[in-house]
Design a protein around this motif. Structure first.
Motif, PDB file in Angstrom:
ATOM      1  N   ARG A  38       0.928  -0.903   0.212  1.00 45.09           N
ATOM      2  CA  ARG A  38       0.051   0.028   0.041  1.00 45.09           C
ATOM      3  C   ARG A  38       0.826   1.294   0.034  1.00 45.09           C
ATOM      4  NH1 ARG A  38      -5.186  -0.493   3.472  1.00 45.09           N
ATOM      5  NH2 ARG A  38      -5.765   1.124   2.066  1.00 45.09           N
ATOM      6  N   THR A  40       1.831   4.898  -1.298  1.00 49.02           N
ATOM      7  CA  THR A  40       1.364   5.991  -1.797  1.00 49.02           C
ATOM      8  C   THR A  40       2.288   6.871  -2.486  1.00 49.02           C
ATOM      9  OG1 THR A  40      -0.262   5.959   0.039  1.00 49.02           O
ATOM     10  CG2 THR A  40      -0.226   8.035  -1.176  1.00 49.02           C
ATOM     11  N   ARG A  41       2.061   7.109  -3.807  1.00 51.27           N
ATOM     12  CA  ARG A  41       2.863   7.891  -4.512  1.00 51.27           C
ATOM     13  C   ARG A  41       2.889   9.171  -3.926  1.00 51.27           C
ATOM     14  NH1 ARG A  41       1.618   8.608 -10.643  1.00 51.27           N
ATOM     15  NH2 ARG A  41      -0.659   8.452 -10.128  1.00 51.27           N
ATOM     16  N   VAL A  42       4.007  10.284  -4.113  1.00 49.00           N
ATOM     17  CA  VAL A  42       3.839  11.445  -3.780  1.00 49.00           C
ATOM     18  C   VAL A  42       4.283  12.448  -4.872  1.00 49.00           C
ATOM     19  CG1 VAL A  42       5.113  13.255  -2.084  1.00 49.00           C
ATOM     20  CG2 VAL A  42       5.091  10.772  -1.453  1.00 49.00           C
ATOM     21  N   PRO A  43       2.975  13.096  -5.314  1.00 47.64           N
ATOM     22  CA  PRO A  43       3.367  13.764  -6.521  1.00 47.64           C
ATOM     23  C   PRO A  43       4.608  14.906  -6.555  1.00 47.64           C
ATOM     24  CG  PRO A  43       1.084  13.622  -6.089  1.00 47.64           C
ATOM     25  CD  PRO A  43       1.934  13.066  -4.781  1.00 47.64           C
ATOM     26  N   VAL A  52       5.129   6.637   0.057  1.00 46.01           N
ATOM     27  CA  VAL A  52       5.473   6.695   1.336  1.00 46.01           C
ATOM     28  C   VAL A  52       4.178   5.591   1.905  1.00 46.01           C
ATOM     29  CG1 VAL A  52       5.959   9.046   2.012  1.00 46.01           C
ATOM     30  CG2 VAL A  52       3.492   8.467   1.577  1.00 46.01           C
ATOM     31  N   LEU A  53       4.788   4.806   3.020  1.00 51.10           N
ATOM     32  CA  LEU A  53       3.704   4.048   3.539  1.00 51.10           C
ATOM     33  C   LEU A  53       3.509   4.054   5.075  1.00 51.10           C
ATOM     34  CD1 LEU A  53       5.069   0.320   3.674  1.00 51.10           C
ATOM     35  CD2 LEU A  53       6.310   2.175   3.001  1.00 51.10           C
ATOM     36  N   ASN A  54       2.638   3.347   5.519  1.00 53.70           N
ATOM     37  CA  ASN A  54       2.207   3.321   6.943  1.00 53.70           C
ATOM     38  C   ASN A  54       2.963   1.984   7.347  1.00 53.70           C
ATOM     39  OD1 ASN A  54       1.460   2.908   9.541  1.00 53.70           O
ATOM     40  ND2 ASN A  54      -0.836   2.758   8.928  1.00 53.70           N
ATOM     41  N   ILE A  59       5.008   6.806   9.447  1.00 55.78           N
ATOM     42  CA  ILE A  59       5.115   6.969   7.977  1.00 55.78           C
ATOM     43  C   ILE A  59       6.596   6.847   7.465  1.00 55.78           C
ATOM     44  CG2 ILE A  59       4.696   8.543   6.112  1.00 55.78           C
ATOM     45  CD1 ILE A  59       2.382   9.814   7.827  1.00 55.78           C
ATOM     46  N   THR A  61       9.261   6.690   4.263  1.00 51.91           N
ATOM     47  CA  THR A  61       9.519   7.177   3.025  1.00 51.91           C
ATOM     48  C   THR A  61      10.354   6.216   2.529  1.00 51.91           C
ATOM     49  OG1 THR A  61       9.642   9.522   3.968  1.00 51.91           O
ATOM     50  CG2 THR A  61      10.260   9.220   1.837  1.00 51.91           C
TER      51      THR A  61
ATOM     52  N   GLU B 439      -5.202   9.300  -7.114  1.00 58.24           N
ATOM     53  CA  GLU B 439      -4.927   9.392  -5.921  1.00 58.24           C
ATOM     54  C   GLU B 439      -5.706  10.052  -4.883  1.00 58.24           C
ATOM     55  OE1 GLU B 439      -1.538   8.122  -4.962  1.00 58.24           O
ATOM     56  OE2 GLU B 439      -1.095   7.493  -6.758  1.00 58.24           O
ATOM     57  N   LEU B 487      -0.631  19.003  -9.440  1.00 59.52           N
ATOM     58  CA  LEU B 487       0.360  18.007  -8.856  1.00 59.52           C
ATOM     59  C   LEU B 487       1.081  17.217  -9.768  1.00 59.52           C
ATOM     60  CD1 LEU B 487      -2.001  16.558  -5.995  1.00 59.52           C
ATOM     61  CD2 LEU B 487      -0.054  18.616  -5.770  1.00 59.52           C
ATOM     62  N   PHE B 538       2.176  20.552  -0.228  1.00 62.03           N
ATOM     63  CA  PHE B 538       1.667  19.592   0.719  1.00 62.03           C
ATOM     64  C   PHE B 538       2.178  20.222   2.250  1.00 62.03           C
ATOM     65  CE2 PHE B 538       2.487  16.302  -2.684  1.00 62.03           C
ATOM     66  CZ  PHE B 538       1.094  16.307  -3.220  1.00 62.03           C
ATOM     67  N   GLY B 547      -5.676   2.801   7.078  1.00 59.90           N
ATOM     68  CA  GLY B 547      -4.300   2.509   7.187  1.00 59.90           C
ATOM     69  C   GLY B 547      -3.211   3.007   6.213  1.00 59.90           C
ATOM     70  N   VAL B 549      -1.531   5.919   3.466  1.00 62.76           N
ATOM     71  CA  VAL B 549      -1.081   7.105   3.898  1.00 62.76           C
ATOM     72  C   VAL B 549      -1.466   8.167   3.012  1.00 62.76           C
ATOM     73  CG1 VAL B 549       1.092   8.314   4.020  1.00 62.76           C
ATOM     74  CG2 VAL B 549       1.142   6.123   5.032  1.00 62.76           C
TER      75      VAL B 549
END
Lengths: 153, 854
Positions: A38, A40-43, A52-54, A59, A61, B439, B487, B538, B547, B549
């Protein structure tokens, strides 16, 4: 691990392969090894940042080591592993192809970088160990994490 | 005994901090008996407690200091020398207390030097005598001061019931009925962590229940949810502290520095009551102190240098803090010599931070940023105060840690201003969860004004001017951009498919299109990784109930990015960079660029335009020698900008529509070119009616149109209908604004509304007019002005009996609740956004009417 004081010049390294090359990370810097899920892309992030993920409420990176080291990008279907490291209270995951065994290496046997090493690799390498079958490059974790955000943006 | 000692140490340290501040105040206002009483009481309490606890060294020193202060209280003049010695004594007391905290006993040593000095001064001050004398006076003053002084001089944790006549006994046995208790900071931090976890878990539960329509958990979960929210708020409150706590030591530090450096320094502090999370507060305390030291040491010149530069001898350091959109802005500004650009450049080259060739290409603002690089210090001589090479880079590291940013603006000869922007709390905000480009993102609810769906035919429509999309929302045109585009996630869906989130930052309103909107959620804000903090879009990230992010969108970053339409983010960053400090003319404005009558570009602030229309030229009718069209059931006059503009006979005719209540008029133009974001800086004024002057807009000389000129042309009674004052005598208004554009724009509008208008280009100029005997019924003033800002101006007006009763209306490009509150405190009667013409006129009517009634 318990024997690490036997010889002060011996260091233990977690090994990892990235694009066929063997790398070693000082074991004291490694928090854990995990399968990133899971993500998450960071634009707008620098290309080395995979997302990033949990991880248990923190969090993390993710850094794509192939990009970071200027290697070929990964084929999408190969599942990656990540090595968790920390610096200044922040958690990072170094995205690698596969994690290997823990090696005990004599730090005195470490050799300097060959002069013709690519600049991407030279920047993060703390030296080279000649193993039986192949070479192992020791990564300087702090320099790996020192991504110049401004230049990338 | 141990507990008692610990409590003594904590309390005394706090009291001493207060004494520090009070003494510096006292030195400036030697006749203020209240301050003296305050100090006296604190020192006396320390002395008394020392005696009780058996701390002879402290007692003797405190006693000697108290005796000297007793003389002041009895009317002896407080000399600078005497205050210095008392301050030195306080410092000694502090060091003893520190040792006491460490070793649980008084350190060895003698204070004979200071005691001798104190006694010598006592003798010289002359009043009949010794410490014994002052004793009876002590108890009486004690009794009086208890009610009024005790509370404000301590922080909130001071037990209110504790102040007792027999002060030493009170310490020994804390009584029941205390209104507050001391809690270890660790306990609160732990509590906060637990609450954050609880919020996350609650969110997870809510997420699960959301998937099951009929669940028996629903009701109890709702209750749990409410309780959690309240708990969260409660815990947050316990951690909020006014920023003044971090400033407490500064007056003393500045005073000592001034003394040492032979400078005169006036330290102003605004917004000390601004609250922020104590964790954040702790982290910025040292950076702030460091920066104030820097300003005093490097920034401000010596009195001689200042005189030579034509400035007042007394230098000024101004510290201010206020809330803005979920952030706290702290500004440290001085009116000193400014950063030495040449030296910073030379040093940066010498340190290999930049090559000589590259350095030549950098703007001054970019060069100034080098001061944040590690190990960078330009002080030619290493002084005792600063310039040891651990400078602004340390400050920046600290600020980075809490997810903040720091920026510097410097004007040679006029001073430096540092702006620190930090999150209000490292905690919890309410956010709208949206999706764009595949997203999910969180948008802080605080910035969301409304959510609209734009469809053809409805009152809100998306229109395009060239490639720029704008949202027509009721009677406003708002800049619009898709979140995905902003973005870099592709072009996003068609605006008509998704939703538009209308955001407001300061007075800037804009639309952000998204593909979908889910729900609102309380999110725990976690700072971005330091490797990602440069992304201005951001403000942080968070873990959702499921769960995953997601990123938290920063409305301020979006506002900036929307500004630069073509070159996007970079251009916006450039614009922000090139802003000189505190000049309203430098703020960017959305401008509508068009052509009318000539090939030269013309422009008008977009916010003044009600609507853009394109009508069929055939519908234009001629009536009473004027061009008219039927528009929304009314006749709307068409006005040509000048003789050269031709009203077309056929085909589409573009119009700029301006409305005011029920009246609308349209300006006939040849072509609407673009909407651009640029600084509006009129460089060449104009004599041509209807043209304010020329400005450079996106690299092109552009005529800025004076809308106020055309409105009365359409309706002779424009603005004069119902709202024109009935009286023959005209109310007079003084308009104070440093920007010629706004002076020029507002003057005709106010005149048309029936006011007699006088203008001043700065607050001091306005005060001069008032001093010269001119009188006004209402004063309208800009907030952001050099020299004296609007708040200070209002305070000055309030303080002067001649002007105290005149209503003052503040106009600002940033109207936030905090600014309005600040304004009210400063004495503004009302607060209006700069472009809100009707709001201003309504406010003027109201204020001048009120005035008349009174």
């Amino acid at each position: 691990m318990r024997n690490k004081t036997d010889n002060i010049n011996t260091g233990e390294y977690v090994t990892a392969t990235i694009d066929g090359q063997l790398f070693g990370l000082p074991i004291l810097r490694v928090q854990d090894v995990f399968m990133p899920e899971r993500v998450t892309r960071v634009p707008l992030a620098p290309p080395e940042i995979a997302g990033v993920l949990n991880m248990r409420g923190r969090i993390v990176t993710l850094i794509d080591m192939r990009r970071r080291l200027g290697l070929r990008p990964r084929e999408s279907d190969t599942a990656a592993m990540a090595i968790g490291v920390e610096t200044r209270g922040e958690s990072y995951g170094l995205l690698i192809d596969a994690v290997g065994e823990v090696l005990k290496l004599d730090d005195n046997a470490r050799e300097q970088n060959p002069v013709n090493l690519s600049p991407e690799l030279a920047r993060v390498s703390a030296g080279i160990h000649r193993l039986e079958e192949q070479l192992l490059m020791v990564l300087d974790v702090d320099r790996v994490l020192d991504i110049d955000a401004r230049a990338a943006a | 005994m141990d507990d008692l000692l610990r409590e003594f140490v904590t309390e005394t340290s706090e009291s001493l901090d207060v004494v520090d501040v009070e003494l510096v105040r006292f030195e400036q206002e030697p006749n203020n008996a209240e301050i003296l009483g305050n100090i006296f009481r604190l020192v006396h309490t320390i002395k008394g407690t020392c005696g009780f606890l058996g701390l002879p060294r402290l007692e003797a020193l405190a006693h000697a200091a108290e005796t000297l202060m007793g003389k002041f209280r009895d009317g002896a003049p407080a000399t600078r020398e005497a205050v210095s010695v008392i301050l030195a004594s306080i410092d000694r007391i502090k060091s003893i207390i520190d040792a006491l905290a460490r070793d649980q006993r008084e350190p060895d040593g003698s204070d004979a030097d200071l005691i001798g000095e104190l006694e010598r001064l006592c003798q010289r001050v002359g009043a009949p005598a010794a410490g014994v004398e002052s004793k009876p006076a002590v108890t009486t003053s004690q009794a009086i001061e208890i009610e009024d002084v005790a509370a404000p001089c301590m922080d909130g944790t001071q037990p209110a019931g504790e102040v007792d006549t027999a002060e030493s006994v009170a310490k020994a046995e804390p009584k029941g009925g205390n209104q507050s208790i001391r809690v270890a900071v660790d306990t609160l931090d732990h509590l906060m962590d637990m609450v954050s976890e609880l919020v996350l878990t609650r969110n997870q539960l809510l997420e699960i229940v959301r998937r099951h329509e009929e669940s028996e958990f629903k009701a109890p979960l709702q209750r749990l949810s409410n309780v959690t929210a309240e708990l969260q708020e409660g815990v947050m409150k316990t951690r909020m502290q006014p920023i003044g706590n971090a400033w407490q030591k500064l007056p003393r530090i500045v005073r000592d520095l001034a003394e040492e450096l032979g400078k005169q320094i006036d330290l102003e502090m605004h917004g000390a009551e601004t609250e922020l999370d104590r964790q954040v507060l702790d982290l910025i305390k040292d950076p702030l102190t460091h920066m104030v030291r820097n300003s005093a040491d490097h920034g401000l010149e010596t009195p001689a240098e200042r005189r030579a530069a034509g400035k007042p001898e007394c230098g000024r350091i101004r510290l201010s803090a206020y809330h803005e959109g979920g952030h706290i802005i702290i500004r440290i500004a001085d009116d000193g010599r400014g950063l030495d650009t040449a030296r910073i450049k030379a040093k940066a080259i010498a340190q290999g931070l930049v090559s000589e060739a590259d350095a030549q290409k950098l703007s001054d603002a970019q060069i100034h940023k080098f001061i944040f690089f590690p190990g960078f210090s330009t002080a030619a001589t290493v002084t005792n105060i600063s310039g040891r090479g651990v400078g602004m880079d340390v400050v920046r590291t600290n600020i980075d840690q809490i997810g903040g940013t720091i920026d510097v603006k410097s004007v040679a000869g006029a001073g430096v201003s540092f702006t620190i922007k930090i999150p209000l709390t490292l905690a919890i905000v309410s956010a709208l969860i949206v999706t764009a480009g595949g997203e999910h993102f969180a948008i802080p609810q605080i910035a969301v004004v409304e959510l609209v769906r734009a469809r053809g035919g409805s009152d809100h429509r998306v229109e395009r001017i060239r490639d720029t999309a704008v949202l027509r929302l009721r009677d406003k045109l708002l800049p619009l951009a898709h979140l995905a585009t902003l973005l870099g996630l592709g072009n996003g869906s068609d605006h008509e498919q998704g939703y538009i989130v209308v955001l407001q930052v300061g007075s800037q309103c804009f639309g952000v299109a998204v593909d979908g909107v889910f729900h609102t959620e309380e999110i725990v804000v976690k700072p971005m990784s330091s490797r990602l903090r440069h992304i201005t879009m951001f403000s942080g990230n968070t873990i959702l109930g499921d769960g995953s992010v997601i990123m938290i969108v920063d409305p301020n970053g979006i506002a900036q990015a929307i500004g630069g339409t073509v070159s996007g983010q970079l251009a916006a960053a450039e614009v922000a960079e090139s802003k000189p400090m505190e000049s309203s003319a430098a703020e960017t404005t959305s401008l509508l660029v068009f052509r009318a009558g000539s090939p030269h570009a013309k422009a008008v602030p977009l916010s003044l335009v009600t609507r853009l229309e394109e009508i069929d030229a055939k519908t234009i009718e001629l009536s009473n020698g004027r061009h008219m069209i039927q528009y929304r059931g009314q006749l709307m006059p068409l006005i040509r900008m000048n003789e050269d503009v031709r009203v077309k006979g056929e085909g589409p005719q573009p119009l700029l529509v301006f409305s005011d209540g029920s009246h609308s008029m349209a300006l006939v133009v040849d072509e609407i070119v673009d909407i651009v974001e640029d600084r509006l800086d009129i460089q060449v004024a104009s004599d041509t009616p209807g043209v304010l002057g020329s400005a450079i807009v996106k690299g092109q000389a552009t005529e800025i149109i004076d809308v106020g000129h055309f409105l009365p042309l359409a309706f002779e009674d424009w603005f004069r209908r119902k709202d024109r004052p009935a009286r023959v005598e005209r109310r007079s208004v003084l308009l104070v604004d440093d920007s010629p554009f706004f002076r020029n724009m507002l003057t005709p509008v106010l005149q048309a509304a029936g006011f007699k208008v006088a203008v001043a280009s700065s607050a001091p100029a306005a005060l001069e007019m008032i001093n010269a005997g001119e009188t006004f019924d209402v004063i309208v003033t800009d907030i952001e002005m050099p020299e004296l800002n609007g708040y200070e101006f209002a305070e000055k007006l309030r303080a002067d009996p001649r002007t105290a009763a005149i209503p003052v209306i503040g106009i600002s490009s940033t109207v936030s609740a905090e600014a309005a509150e600040h304004g009210r405190r400063a004495g503004f009667h009302d607060f209006v956004a700069k472009f809100d013409r009707q709001g201003l006129i309504a406010s003027l009517k109201e204020q001048s009417e009120l005035d008349r009634v009174a």
